[in-house]
Design an enzyme around this catalytic site. Structure first.
Site, PDB file in Angstrom:
ATOM      1  N   SER B 125      56.295  42.924 -32.112  1.00 31.74           N
ATOM      2  CA  SER B 125      56.626  41.877 -31.141  1.00 31.74           C
ATOM      3  C   SER B 125      55.549  40.802 -31.043  1.00 31.74           C
ATOM      4  O   SER B 125      55.788  39.735 -30.495  1.00 31.74           O
ATOM      5  CB  SER B 125      56.878  42.492 -29.760  1.00 31.74           C
ATOM      6  OG  SER B 125      55.688  42.960 -29.197  1.00 31.74           O
ATOM      7  N   LYS B 163      51.596  41.188 -24.403  1.00 29.06           N
ATOM      8  CA  LYS B 163      52.383  39.957 -24.542  1.00 29.06           C
ATOM      9  C   LYS B 163      51.526  38.762 -24.130  1.00 29.06           C
ATOM     10  O   LYS B 163      50.474  38.907 -23.519  1.00 29.06           O
ATOM     11  CB  LYS B 163      53.613  40.013 -23.626  1.00 29.06           C
ATOM     12  CG  LYS B 163      54.681  41.038 -24.029  1.00 29.06           C
ATOM     13  CD  LYS B 163      55.484  40.572 -25.223  1.00 29.06           C
ATOM     14  CE  LYS B 163      56.548  41.603 -25.610  1.00 29.06           C
ATOM     15  NZ  LYS B 163      55.975  42.926 -25.962  1.00 29.06           N
TER      16      LYS B 163
END
Lengths: 201, 201
Positions: B125, B163
């Site tokens: 990701s 993230k």
DNA sequence: TGACAAACCACACATTTGTGTGGTATATAT
DNA sequence: ATATATACCACACAAATGTGTGGTTTGTCA
């Protein structure tokens, strides 16, 4: 994955002081521990060391000054891995630590330093391999490498480049990890193999 | 970028022994140096230490046992940066060393270990930020971070994720660095900020 | 009540360790 | 010729450091 045993707050303080001093490069003497923590007797410090040894956190050598070591079990110089990203329920309070990475191991893995050098990466030619501009590439000196290894290579033009080594039909060439860069078929010499990439933010 | 001064072979041996012992975690005493190198007098060792101090390679503290340190100039625990990829003409024979990275600095930069933990990255990701599956992410514990920082965040679902933190019109959300993953708008808590990425091959 | 661990102290003693003084011999430089 | 650097040695001495013995106090557990 042995856990650190229960320590009283005072025992913890002693252990932490030892750790701090070792981190500062010189383990403390018994008296230095006493001075720092306000003990007036060397005997007191010896009592603490005895329990720390008994609990498996500290190792000592007899009759040697400053010969205090922390054991694996003490869990210092180790960074806790508290979970895998996107998996599990990590707990910062050290209750669900999955393991530790030894900071030295993580970095160089007990290589000697002699055959190792670093290159600071410039440009985006290896970006698809996750190697970005500014990263530090740790290279182990080697005159050769295997197919698909990322290598530092000396080109005929006297430049050093970091590229993936490819073996096509017995003939080696170099490939960037970025489709904007063409493969390199000119003469080159492998000077080392990429073993670690480090990026600081 | 001061260079190591000329040392006689014997002086080099003394320095190397000190280095070895420091690497093994306990600097040697004067007598230990003598025993190792075959000197019968402590005075001899003191002579060597005096020249090494004078040449700026060693530092000592008076009247403290084992209080021998190597200076920057000694160039140990440092990895030479021998050139920038795709630029220049590096020389492995240490003649064109551009500088050194202190191996400790490179890794953690003298942070305490207390506020640091590691996450092993799983998945792709963050691949566009050059963070790959299997990389180790070193996180510094912090309850907040700035726009565009990469953070470890605790989601409502009790998962931790790595993230990029985004601030859109005063409201924070999380973004993957991979267009296959949608931004995350659910509730989350920042637990730390990414400071280092390490990848081993 | 007794046993035991935690948390201390005092002090003598032995050993380790650093320091200081004063040497010797050889080579190189001025 | 003499100064300086290298490369050693032998001690004596002092300071730092580790060890050992024998305490006290407080609290907990059985």
């Amino acid at each position: 994955m042995e856990n650190k045993p229960y320590l009283t707050p005072k025992q913890e303080k002693v252990l932490n002081f030892i750790r701090k001093r070792i981190g500062e490069r010189l383990p403390p003497t018994i008296r230095e521990i006493g001075w720092e923590l306000g003990f007036k007797s060397t005997g007191t410090v010896r009592d603490y060391l005895r329990v720390l040894i008994q609990k498996g956190l500290v190792r000592r050598m007899n009759n040697k000054s400053r010969a205090i070591e922390l054991t694996e079990r003490a869990g210092f110089n180790k960074i806790p891995i508290i979970g895998t990203v996107m998996a599990g329920k990590p707990n910062l309070a050290y209750e669900e630590i999955q393991g530790y990475v030894d900071s030295d191991d993580l970095f160089l893995g007990r290589l000697g330093f002699d055959d190792v050098f670093a290159l600071r990466v410039k440009g985006d030619s290896m970006i698809d391999a996750g190697i970005l501009d500014g990263d530090v590439a740790i290279i182990k000196k080697r005159p050769n490498a295997d197919n698909n290894d990322i290598v530092a290579a000396l080109l005929d033009s006297n430049e050093v480049t970091l590229k993936r080594l490819r073996n096509k039909a017995g003939k080696f060439h170099l490939e960037a990890a970025n489709s904007n860069y063409p493969p390199i078929f000119e003469e080159f010499k492998v000077i080392g193999k990429l073993i670690t990439v480090i990026r600081k933010y």
